[in-house]
Design an enzyme around this catalytic site. Structure first.
Site, PDB file in Angstrom:
ATOM      1  N   ASP A 184     -34.739  49.679  -5.015  1.00  0.00           N
ATOM      2  CA  ASP A 184     -35.786  49.013  -4.228  1.00  0.00           C
ATOM      3  C   ASP A 184     -35.980  47.555  -4.588  1.00  0.00           C
ATOM      4  OD1 ASP A 184     -37.643  52.092  -4.576  1.00  0.00           O
ATOM      5  OD2 ASP A 184     -36.166  51.503  -3.065  1.00  0.00           O
TER       6      ASP A 184
HETATM    7  N1  LIG Z   1     -28.828  51.866  -5.837  1.00  0.00           N
HETATM    8  C1  LIG Z   1     -29.778  52.156  -4.930  1.00  0.00           C
HETATM    9  N2  LIG Z   1     -29.771  53.337  -4.318  1.00  0.00           N
HETATM   10  C2  LIG Z   1     -30.716  53.606  -3.379  1.00  0.00           C
HETATM   11  C3  LIG Z   1     -31.724  52.667  -3.069  1.00  0.00           C
HETATM   12  C4  LIG Z   1     -31.683  51.390  -3.717  1.00  0.00           C
HETATM   13  O1  LIG Z   1     -32.524  50.502  -3.469  1.00  0.00           O
HETATM   14  N3  LIG Z   1     -30.685  51.180  -4.632  1.00  0.00           N
HETATM   15  N4  LIG Z   1     -32.737  53.008  -2.192  1.00  0.00           N
HETATM   16  C5  LIG Z   1     -32.869  54.441  -2.038  1.00  0.00           C
HETATM   17  C6  LIG Z   1     -33.935  54.974  -1.191  1.00  0.00           C
HETATM   18  N5  LIG Z   1     -35.139  55.244  -1.959  1.00  0.00           N
HETATM   19  C7  LIG Z   1     -36.202  54.518  -1.678  1.00  0.00           C
HETATM   20  O2  LIG Z   1     -36.190  53.765  -0.705  1.00  0.00           O
HETATM   21  C8  LIG Z   1     -35.157  56.250  -2.975  1.00  0.00           C
HETATM   22  C9  LIG Z   1     -34.296  57.278  -2.919  1.00  0.00           C
HETATM   23  C10 LIG Z   1     -34.306  58.247  -3.934  1.00  0.00           C
HETATM   24  C11 LIG Z   1     -35.172  58.197  -4.963  1.00  0.00           C
HETATM   25  C12 LIG Z   1     -35.132  59.239  -6.027  1.00  0.00           C
HETATM   26  O3  LIG Z   1     -35.853  59.179  -6.971  1.00  0.00           O
HETATM   27  N6  LIG Z   1     -34.194  60.216  -5.858  1.00  0.00           N
HETATM   28  C13 LIG Z   1     -33.955  61.256  -6.812  1.00  0.00           C
HETATM   29  C14 LIG Z   1     -33.617  62.558  -6.110  1.00  0.00           C
HETATM   30  C15 LIG Z   1     -34.575  62.893  -5.056  1.00  0.00           C
HETATM   31  C16 LIG Z   1     -34.140  64.105  -4.249  1.00  0.00           C
HETATM   32  O4  LIG Z   1     -33.144  64.723  -4.575  1.00  0.00           O
HETATM   33  O5  LIG Z   1     -34.838  64.349  -3.265  1.00  0.00           O
HETATM   34  C17 LIG Z   1     -32.684  60.916  -7.570  1.00  0.00           C
HETATM   35  O6  LIG Z   1     -31.792  60.320  -6.929  1.00  0.00           O
HETATM   36  O7  LIG Z   1     -32.614  61.332  -8.726  1.00  0.00           O
HETATM   37  C18 LIG Z   1     -36.035  57.128  -5.010  1.00  0.00           C
HETATM   38  C19 LIG Z   1     -36.046  56.155  -4.016  1.00  0.00           C
HETATM   39  C20 LIG Z   1     -31.561  55.060  -1.655  1.00  0.00           C
HETATM   40  N7  LIG Z   1     -30.668  54.822  -2.743  1.00  0.00           N
END
Ligand SMILES: Nc1nc2c(c(=O)[nH]1)N[C@@H](CN(C=O)c1ccc(C(=O)N[C@@H](CCC(=O)O)C(=O)O)cc1)CN2
Length: 285
Positions: free
Chosen positions: A228
Protein backbone atom coordinates in the site's frame (compact mmCIF):
# COMPACT_ATOMS: atom_id res chain seq x y z
CA UNK A 1 -5.20 7.53 -46.44
CA UNK A 2 -5.47 5.84 -43.04
CA UNK A 3 -5.24 8.16 -40.09
CA UNK A 4 -3.33 6.88 -37.11
CA UNK A 5 -3.68 8.33 -33.63
CA UNK A 6 -1.04 8.01 -30.95
CA UNK A 7 -0.21 9.23 -27.46
CA UNK A 8 3.35 9.94 -26.39
CA UNK A 9 4.20 10.12 -22.67
CA UNK A 10 7.50 11.96 -22.25
CA UNK A 11 9.73 12.47 -19.23
CA UNK A 12 13.16 14.09 -19.07
CA UNK A 13 15.20 16.56 -17.10
CA UNK A 14 13.63 20.01 -17.33
CA UNK A 15 15.12 22.42 -19.92
CA UNK A 16 13.90 25.22 -22.18
CA UNK A 17 12.68 24.23 -25.64
CA UNK A 18 11.21 20.78 -24.94
CA UNK A 19 7.63 21.59 -25.98
CA UNK A 20 8.85 23.50 -29.04
CA UNK A 21 11.06 20.59 -30.10
CA UNK A 22 8.23 18.05 -29.82
CA UNK A 23 5.69 20.29 -31.56
CA UNK A 24 8.11 21.20 -34.36
CA UNK A 25 9.12 17.57 -34.96
CA UNK A 26 5.53 16.35 -35.12
CA UNK A 27 4.46 19.22 -37.37
CA UNK A 28 7.39 18.64 -39.69
CA UNK A 29 6.27 15.03 -40.07
CA UNK A 30 2.73 16.16 -40.88
CA UNK A 31 1.18 15.18 -37.54
CA UNK A 32 -1.70 17.17 -36.03
CA UNK A 33 -1.50 17.65 -32.26
CA UNK A 34 -4.98 17.06 -30.77
CA UNK A 35 -4.04 17.64 -27.13
CA UNK A 36 -0.86 18.45 -25.27
CA UNK A 37 -0.27 18.83 -21.54
CA UNK A 38 2.98 19.30 -19.63
CA UNK A 39 4.21 19.78 -16.10
CA UNK A 40 7.55 20.85 -14.66
CA UNK A 41 8.33 19.43 -11.22
CA UNK A 42 10.67 22.04 -9.78
CA UNK A 43 11.45 19.85 -6.77
CA UNK A 44 12.87 17.01 -8.89
CA UNK A 45 13.79 19.23 -11.90
CA UNK A 46 11.85 16.72 -14.01
CA UNK A 47 9.60 17.52 -16.98
CA UNK A 48 6.48 15.52 -17.87
CA UNK A 49 4.46 15.74 -21.09
CA UNK A 50 1.56 13.95 -22.76
CA UNK A 51 0.94 14.55 -26.45
CA UNK A 52 -2.09 13.16 -28.29
CA UNK A 53 -1.54 13.45 -32.02
CA UNK A 54 -2.66 11.98 -35.32
CA UNK A 55 -1.64 11.77 -38.92
CA UNK A 56 -1.13 9.55 -41.92
CA UNK A 57 -0.66 5.98 -40.78
CA UNK A 58 2.91 4.93 -40.28
CA UNK A 59 4.59 2.19 -38.38
CA UNK A 60 5.24 2.61 -34.69
CA UNK A 61 8.96 2.83 -35.41
CA UNK A 62 8.39 5.54 -38.01
CA UNK A 63 6.38 7.53 -35.49
CA UNK A 64 9.08 7.00 -32.86
CA UNK A 65 11.75 8.17 -35.31
CA UNK A 66 9.80 11.42 -35.74
CA UNK A 67 10.75 12.38 -32.17
CA UNK A 68 14.31 10.97 -32.30
CA UNK A 69 15.99 14.39 -32.47
CA UNK A 70 14.14 15.54 -29.30
CA UNK A 71 14.90 12.25 -27.54
CA UNK A 72 18.62 12.68 -28.19
CA UNK A 73 18.69 16.41 -27.40
CA UNK A 74 16.85 16.14 -24.08
CA UNK A 75 17.66 12.51 -23.16
CA UNK A 76 13.93 11.76 -23.05
CA UNK A 77 12.14 8.62 -21.93
CA UNK A 78 9.18 8.16 -24.27
CA UNK A 79 6.30 5.71 -24.08
CA UNK A 80 4.37 5.60 -27.36
CA UNK A 81 0.86 4.10 -27.43
CA UNK A 82 -1.05 3.60 -30.66
CA UNK A 83 -4.79 4.23 -30.40
CA UNK A 84 -5.61 1.13 -32.44
CA UNK A 85 -3.62 -1.14 -30.09
CA UNK A 86 -5.48 -1.13 -26.74
CA UNK A 87 -3.57 -2.40 -23.70
CA UNK A 88 -3.85 -6.13 -22.98
CA UNK A 89 -5.04 -6.41 -19.37
CA UNK A 90 -4.86 -9.36 -16.93
CA UNK A 91 -7.49 -9.14 -14.17
CA UNK A 92 -6.85 -10.62 -10.71
CA UNK A 93 -9.47 -10.99 -7.97
CA UNK A 94 -9.99 -12.96 -4.78
CA UNK A 95 -13.35 -13.86 -3.18
CA UNK A 96 -15.18 -10.54 -3.52
CA UNK A 97 -15.86 -9.66 -7.20
CA UNK A 98 -17.67 -6.31 -7.21
CA UNK A 99 -14.65 -4.49 -8.69
CA UNK A 100 -13.96 -7.27 -11.23
CA UNK A 101 -17.53 -7.32 -12.53
CA UNK A 102 -17.67 -3.51 -12.64
CA UNK A 103 -14.54 -3.33 -14.84
CA UNK A 104 -15.93 -5.95 -17.21
CA UNK A 105 -19.23 -4.07 -17.49
CA UNK A 106 -17.40 -0.78 -18.21
CA UNK A 107 -15.30 -2.58 -20.86
CA UNK A 108 -18.40 -4.06 -22.50
CA UNK A 109 -20.00 -0.60 -22.45
CA UNK A 110 -16.94 0.84 -24.23
CA UNK A 111 -15.97 3.09 -21.30
CA UNK A 112 -12.70 1.22 -20.77
CA UNK A 113 -10.84 0.75 -24.07
CA UNK A 114 -8.74 -2.30 -23.30
CA UNK A 115 -8.27 -5.93 -24.26
CA UNK A 116 -8.91 -8.05 -21.18
CA UNK A 117 -7.01 -11.27 -21.74
CA UNK A 118 -7.97 -13.40 -18.73
CA UNK A 119 -9.16 -13.50 -15.13
CA UNK A 120 -7.07 -15.13 -12.39
CA UNK A 121 -8.39 -15.81 -8.89
CA UNK A 122 -7.08 -17.64 -5.86
CA UNK A 123 -10.70 -18.62 -5.17
CA UNK A 124 -13.18 -20.55 -7.32
CA UNK A 125 -15.88 -18.30 -8.79
CA UNK A 126 -19.47 -19.33 -9.39
CA UNK A 127 -19.85 -19.58 -13.16
CA UNK A 128 -16.11 -19.99 -13.52
CA UNK A 129 -16.43 -23.55 -14.77
CA UNK A 130 -15.11 -24.74 -18.12
CA UNK A 131 -12.25 -22.28 -17.89
CA UNK A 132 -14.40 -19.22 -18.70
CA UNK A 133 -15.78 -16.46 -16.47
CA UNK A 134 -17.81 -13.48 -17.74
CA UNK A 135 -16.82 -14.56 -21.24
CA UNK A 136 -13.10 -14.44 -20.48
CA UNK A 137 -10.56 -17.24 -19.89
CA UNK A 138 -10.56 -18.00 -16.16
CA UNK A 139 -7.68 -19.46 -14.15
CA UNK A 140 -8.37 -20.63 -10.59
CA UNK A 141 -4.93 -20.57 -8.91
CA UNK A 142 -5.28 -21.27 -5.19
CA UNK A 143 -2.39 -20.21 -2.97
CA UNK A 144 -0.98 -20.91 0.47
CA UNK A 145 2.16 -19.45 2.09
CA UNK A 146 3.95 -22.65 1.04
CA UNK A 147 2.83 -22.49 -2.60
CA UNK A 148 3.06 -18.72 -3.15
CA UNK A 149 6.21 -18.80 -5.31
CA UNK A 150 4.79 -21.46 -7.64
CA UNK A 151 1.41 -19.71 -7.81
CA UNK A 152 3.07 -16.38 -8.62
CA UNK A 153 5.15 -18.14 -11.29
CA UNK A 154 1.93 -19.42 -12.83
CA UNK A 155 0.45 -15.90 -12.85
CA UNK A 156 3.61 -14.45 -14.44
CA UNK A 157 3.54 -17.21 -17.04
CA UNK A 158 -0.01 -16.29 -18.03
CA UNK A 159 0.93 -12.60 -18.14
CA UNK A 160 3.94 -13.24 -20.38
CA UNK A 161 2.22 -15.85 -22.57
CA UNK A 162 -0.72 -13.52 -23.18
CA UNK A 163 1.44 -10.43 -23.64
CA UNK A 164 -0.12 -8.53 -20.75
CA UNK A 165 0.64 -4.81 -20.78
CA UNK A 166 -1.12 -4.29 -17.46
CA UNK A 167 -2.20 -6.35 -14.43
CA UNK A 168 -5.12 -5.12 -12.34
CA UNK A 169 -5.58 -6.30 -8.74
CA UNK A 170 -9.36 -5.95 -8.49
CA UNK A 171 -9.49 -6.78 -4.76
CA UNK A 172 -6.87 -9.49 -5.04
CA UNK A 173 -6.10 -10.13 -1.40
CA UNK A 174 -2.64 -11.66 -1.56
CA UNK A 175 0.56 -9.73 -0.84
CA UNK A 176 2.82 -10.03 -3.91
CA UNK A 177 6.41 -11.04 -3.26
CA UNK A 178 9.22 -8.57 -3.90
CA UNK A 179 10.09 -10.60 -7.00
CA UNK A 180 6.52 -10.46 -8.32
CA UNK A 181 6.20 -6.75 -7.56
CA UNK A 182 9.47 -6.11 -9.39
CA UNK A 183 8.36 -8.19 -12.39
CA UNK A 184 5.18 -6.10 -12.63
CA UNK A 185 6.75 -2.73 -11.75
CA UNK A 186 4.85 0.18 -13.32
CA UNK A 187 2.25 -2.12 -14.92
CA UNK A 188 0.23 -3.35 -11.94
CA UNK A 189 -2.64 -1.33 -10.44
CA UNK A 190 -4.20 -2.20 -7.06
CA UNK A 191 -7.38 -0.93 -5.39
CA UNK A 192 -6.94 -0.52 -1.63
CA UNK A 193 -10.14 -0.12 0.34
CA UNK A 194 -9.05 2.87 2.44
CA UNK A 195 -8.04 6.51 1.92
CA UNK A 196 -4.27 5.99 2.02
CA UNK A 197 -2.05 6.52 3.88
CA UNK A 198 -4.68 5.68 6.49
CA UNK A 199 -5.52 2.08 7.37
CA UNK A 200 -3.00 0.12 5.33
CA UNK A 201 -3.09 -3.67 5.20
CA UNK A 202 -5.90 -6.07 5.88
CA UNK A 203 -9.39 -5.19 7.22
CA UNK A 204 -9.19 -1.40 6.69
CA UNK A 205 -12.93 -0.92 7.30
CA UNK A 206 -12.61 -2.53 10.74
CA UNK A 207 -9.60 -0.30 11.40
CA UNK A 208 -11.65 2.75 10.32
CA UNK A 209 -14.57 1.76 12.53
CA UNK A 210 -12.30 1.24 15.51
CA UNK A 211 -10.71 4.66 14.96
CA UNK A 212 -14.08 6.37 14.67
CA UNK A 213 -13.34 8.28 11.47
CA UNK A 214 -16.14 10.26 9.74
CA UNK A 215 -15.00 9.62 6.19
CA UNK A 216 -13.96 6.39 4.47
CA UNK A 217 -12.36 6.07 1.06
CA UNK A 218 -10.50 4.01 -1.50
CA UNK A 219 -7.16 4.38 -3.25
CA UNK A 220 -5.90 3.03 -6.56
CA UNK A 221 -2.13 2.88 -6.87
CA UNK A 222 0.67 1.19 -8.75
CA UNK A 223 1.91 -1.83 -6.81
CA UNK A 224 5.36 -1.86 -5.26
CA UNK A 225 6.97 -4.37 -2.91
CA UNK A 226 5.98 -2.18 0.06
CA UNK A 227 2.34 -2.89 0.88
CA UNK A 228 0.00 0.00 0.00
CA UNK A 229 2.93 2.36 -0.58
CA UNK A 230 2.92 2.58 -4.39
CA UNK A 231 2.38 5.80 -6.43
CA UNK A 232 -1.25 6.88 -6.07
CA UNK A 233 -3.35 7.27 -9.25
CA UNK A 234 -6.84 8.03 -7.88
CA UNK A 235 -8.67 8.37 -4.56
CA UNK A 236 -12.14 9.20 -3.32
CA UNK A 237 -14.03 9.42 -0.04
CA UNK A 238 -17.54 9.38 1.37
CA UNK A 239 -18.92 10.51 4.74
CA UNK A 240 -19.97 7.95 7.31
CA UNK A 241 -21.57 8.16 10.74
CA UNK A 242 -21.24 6.62 14.20
CA UNK A 243 -24.14 4.36 13.25
CA UNK A 244 -22.19 2.61 10.47
CA UNK A 245 -20.85 -0.73 11.68
CA UNK A 246 -18.05 -2.48 9.76
CA UNK A 247 -20.59 -4.33 7.60
CA UNK A 248 -22.17 -1.02 6.58
CA UNK A 249 -18.73 0.47 5.89
CA UNK A 250 -17.93 -2.51 3.65
CA UNK A 251 -21.23 -1.93 1.80
CA UNK A 252 -20.66 1.84 1.43
CA UNK A 253 -17.06 1.20 0.46
CA UNK A 254 -17.89 -0.98 -2.50
CA UNK A 255 -19.18 1.93 -4.58
CA UNK A 256 -16.08 4.00 -3.87
CA UNK A 257 -13.79 1.07 -4.72
CA UNK A 258 -15.56 0.50 -8.02
CA UNK A 259 -15.41 4.09 -9.21
CA UNK A 260 -11.84 4.74 -8.01
CA UNK A 261 -10.43 1.62 -9.65
CA UNK A 262 -12.32 2.31 -12.89
CA UNK A 263 -11.09 5.92 -12.92
CA UNK A 264 -7.48 4.87 -12.30
CA UNK A 265 -7.64 2.19 -15.00
CA UNK A 266 -9.15 4.62 -17.54
CA UNK A 267 -6.42 7.18 -16.79
CA UNK A 268 -3.73 4.53 -17.28
CA UNK A 269 -5.31 3.13 -20.46
CA UNK A 270 -5.51 6.66 -21.96
CA UNK A 271 -1.83 7.30 -21.19
CA UNK A 272 -2.71 10.05 -18.69
CA UNK A 273 -0.51 8.77 -15.81
CA UNK A 274 3.23 9.41 -15.54
CA UNK A 275 5.15 8.15 -12.53
CA UNK A 276 7.24 10.80 -10.76
CA UNK A 277 9.28 8.85 -8.20
CA UNK A 278 6.87 7.75 -5.45
CA UNK A 279 4.15 10.01 -6.88
CA UNK A 280 2.28 10.46 -10.14
CA UNK A 281 1.53 13.22 -12.61
CA UNK A 282 -2.04 12.90 -13.94
CA UNK A 283 -3.02 14.69 -17.16
CA UNK A 284 -6.81 14.76 -16.88
CA UNK A 285 -9.14 14.64 -19.91
N1 LIG B 1 3.52 -6.20 -2.89
C1 LIG B 1 2.24 -5.80 -2.79
N2 LIG B 1 1.26 -6.70 -2.91
C2 LIG B 1 -0.03 -6.28 -2.84
C3 LIG B 1 -0.35 -4.93 -2.61
C4 LIG B 1 0.72 -3.98 -2.52
O1 LIG B 1 0.51 -2.76 -2.35
N3 LIG B 1 2.00 -4.47 -2.63
N4 LIG B 1 -1.67 -4.55 -2.43
C5 LIG B 1 -2.52 -5.67 -2.08
C6 LIG B 1 -3.93 -5.43 -1.79
N5 LIG B 1 -4.16 -5.19 -0.38
C7 LIG B 1 -4.59 -3.99 -0.04
O2 LIG B 1 -4.92 -3.19 -0.91
C8 LIG B 1 -3.92 -6.22 0.59
C9 LIG B 1 -3.98 -7.51 0.24
C10 LIG B 1 -3.72 -8.50 1.19
C11 LIG B 1 -3.43 -8.21 2.47
C12 LIG B 1 -3.14 -9.30 3.44
O3 LIG B 1 -2.83 -9.06 4.57
N6 LIG B 1 -3.22 -10.57 2.94
C13 LIG B 1 -2.90 -11.74 3.70
C14 LIG B 1 -3.82 -12.88 3.33
C15 LIG B 1 -5.23 -12.50 3.35
C16 LIG B 1 -6.13 -13.60 2.81
O4 LIG B 1 -5.66 -14.68 2.52
O5 LIG B 1 -7.31 -13.28 2.68
C17 LIG B 1 -1.53 -12.22 3.27
O6 LIG B 1 -1.23 -12.05 2.07
O7 LIG B 1 -0.87 -12.82 4.12
C18 LIG B 1 -3.36 -6.88 2.81
C19 LIG B 1 -3.61 -5.87 1.89
C20 LIG B 1 -2.38 -6.78 -3.07
N7 LIG B 1 -1.02 -7.22 -2.99
Amino acid sequence: MTIQRAVARITCRNAPGIVACVARSLAAAGFDIRDSQQFEDVESDRFFMRVDFQGEARSRDEIARTLAECVDRFDMTIDLALRDRPKRVLLLASRTDHCLIDLIHRWRDGELVMEPIAIVSNHPHPGGSGGMLHGLPFHHLPVTPATRDAQEEAILHIAEAEGADLVVLARYMQILSDRMAAALAGRCINIHHSFLPGFKGARPYHQAHARGVKMIGATAHYVTADLDEGPIIAQDVTPITHADDPAELIRKGRDIERRVLARALRLDLEGRVLVNGSRTVIFQS
